[in-house]
Design an enzyme around this catalytic site. Structure first.
Site, mmCIF file in Angstrom:
data_model
loop_
_atom_site.group_PDB
_atom_site.id
_atom_site.type_symbol
_atom_site.label_atom_id
_atom_site.label_comp_id
_atom_site.label_asym_id
_atom_site.label_seq_id
_atom_site.Cartn_x
_atom_site.Cartn_y
_atom_site.Cartn_z
ATOM 1 N N LYS A 159 -15.716 -7.543 4.176
ATOM 2 C CA LYS A 159 -14.729 -8.073 4.959
ATOM 3 C C LYS A 159 -15.008 -7.778 6.503
ATOM 4 C CE LYS A 159 -10.912 -7.360 1.451
ATOM 5 N NZ LYS A 159 -9.633 -6.419 1.280
ATOM 6 N N ARG A 196 -2.046 -5.821 -8.223
ATOM 7 C CA ARG A 196 -1.021 -6.812 -8.086
ATOM 8 C C ARG A 196 -1.063 -7.752 -9.124
ATOM 9 N NH1 ARG A 196 -2.707 -8.332 -1.964
ATOM 10 N NH2 ARG A 196 -4.713 -8.268 -3.510
ATOM 11 N N SER A 209 -2.738 -7.535 3.209
ATOM 12 C CA SER A 209 -3.115 -7.310 4.587
ATOM 13 C C SER A 209 -3.457 -8.660 5.232
ATOM 14 C CB SER A 209 -4.333 -6.313 5.032
ATOM 15 O OG SER A 209 -4.274 -5.232 4.175
ATOM 16 N N HIS A 220 0.828 -0.963 -0.010
ATOM 17 C CA HIS A 220 -0.174 -0.010 0.165
ATOM 18 C C HIS A 220 0.950 1.232 -0.048
ATOM 19 C CE1 HIS A 220 -3.121 -2.637 2.202
ATOM 20 N NE2 HIS A 220 -3.552 -2.225 0.994
HETATM 21 O O1 PNS Z 1 -8.873 -3.010 0.129
HETATM 22 P P1 PNS Z 1 -10.098 -3.483 -0.249
HETATM 23 O O2 PNS Z 1 -11.164 -4.084 1.123
HETATM 24 O O3 PNS Z 1 -10.049 -4.189 -1.347
HETATM 25 O O4 PNS Z 1 -10.778 -1.970 -0.513
HETATM 26 C C1 PNS Z 1 -12.494 -1.889 -0.957
HETATM 27 C C2 PNS Z 1 -12.915 -0.736 -0.725
HETATM 28 C C3 PNS Z 1 -13.145 -0.335 0.781
HETATM 29 C C4 PNS Z 1 -12.389 0.498 -1.537
HETATM 30 C C5 PNS Z 1 -14.450 -0.545 -1.372
HETATM 31 O O5 PNS Z 1 -15.304 -1.792 -0.587
HETATM 32 C C6 PNS Z 1 -15.207 0.604 -0.988
HETATM 33 O O6 PNS Z 1 -15.345 1.472 -1.862
HETATM 34 N N1 PNS Z 1 -15.854 0.662 0.056
HETATM 35 C C7 PNS Z 1 -16.797 1.813 0.537
HETATM 36 C C8 PNS Z 1 -18.353 1.757 0.200
HETATM 37 C C9 PNS Z 1 -18.565 1.769 -1.405
HETATM 38 O O7 PNS Z 1 -18.485 2.835 -1.892
HETATM 39 N N2 PNS Z 1 -18.938 0.438 -2.001
HETATM 40 C C10 PNS Z 1 -19.022 0.611 -3.462
HETATM 41 C C11 PNS Z 1 -17.986 0.267 -4.013
HETATM 42 S S1 PNS Z 1 -18.106 -0.130 -5.737
#
Ligand code: PNS
Length: 160
Positions: free
Chosen positions: A41, A90, A128, A17
């Site tokens: 998650k 990645r 992570s 990150h």
């Molecule tokens: O590190 P991650 O878990 O892959 O990140 C995913 C994340 C947190 C960026 C995504 O789940 C997100 O944007 N969450 C906020 C809520 C939202 O906007 N969800 C719709 C995304 S299409």
């Protein structure tokens, strides 16, 4: 002034990150690392804890700030008048998920542009979940997370 938002679960922030954030900081005037909620998650660290760890990790980068938000990413992007969402890629296995998210965000807000940065080769395997798994068994997470937060993560898992 071009602003980028780097969203993610950051549970916890890793060297992978940090590499993406550092490179985004070279491309944009202002970068906001946004600790967000991924509904799919279950996290080990709270939003605040994840933000504290990320703040320590980016303290040396003057144009990078850390925030957390439990709503829709596109709403935060709009509120900040941000120009781009930056995500690290990645491997090909990340692509489908990332592409779906980028398209969904664009559908929700046509102004939301996603920029993908490819991970550095040495960080391709870093995640992570790998860090959490190793730390939970008392293994060494050296090189997998920024050095300044290694102890905090180790201590946290030792308490569980
Ligand atoms: O590190 P991650 O878990 O892959 O990140 C995913 C994340 C947190 C960026 C995504 O789940 C997100 O944007 N969450 C906020 C809520 C939202 O906007 N969800 C719709 C995304 S299409």
């Amino acid at each position: 002034m071009k602003t980028a938002v780097c969203p993610g679960s950051f549970d916890p922030i890793t060297t992978g990150h940090l590499d993406i954030i550092t490179r985004a900081a070279g491309l944009f005037d202002r970068v906001i690392v946004l600790i967000s909620v991924n509904a799919a998650k279950k996290t080990s660290f709270t939003l605040e804890e994840r933000a504290d760890l990320a703040r320590k990790a980016v303290a040396h980068l003057p144009n990078v700030e850390v925030d957390f938000f439990s709503g829709l990413l596109v709403d935060y992007v709009e509120k900040q008048s941000a120009d781009a969402i930056v995500r690290g890629l990645r491997a090909m296995s990340d692509f489908e998920y990332e592409f779906q998210m980028a398209l969904a965000n664009k559908k929700l807000n046509p102004r939301a542009e996603t920029v993908f940065l490819s991970t550095a080769a040495e960080n391709m395997y870093v995640s992570s979940s790998l860090v959490r798994q190793i730390a939970s068994f008392g293994g060494s997470i050296s090189g997998l997370v920024p050095e300044c937060i290694e102890d905090a993560i180790r201590t946290r898992f030792a308490q569980e």
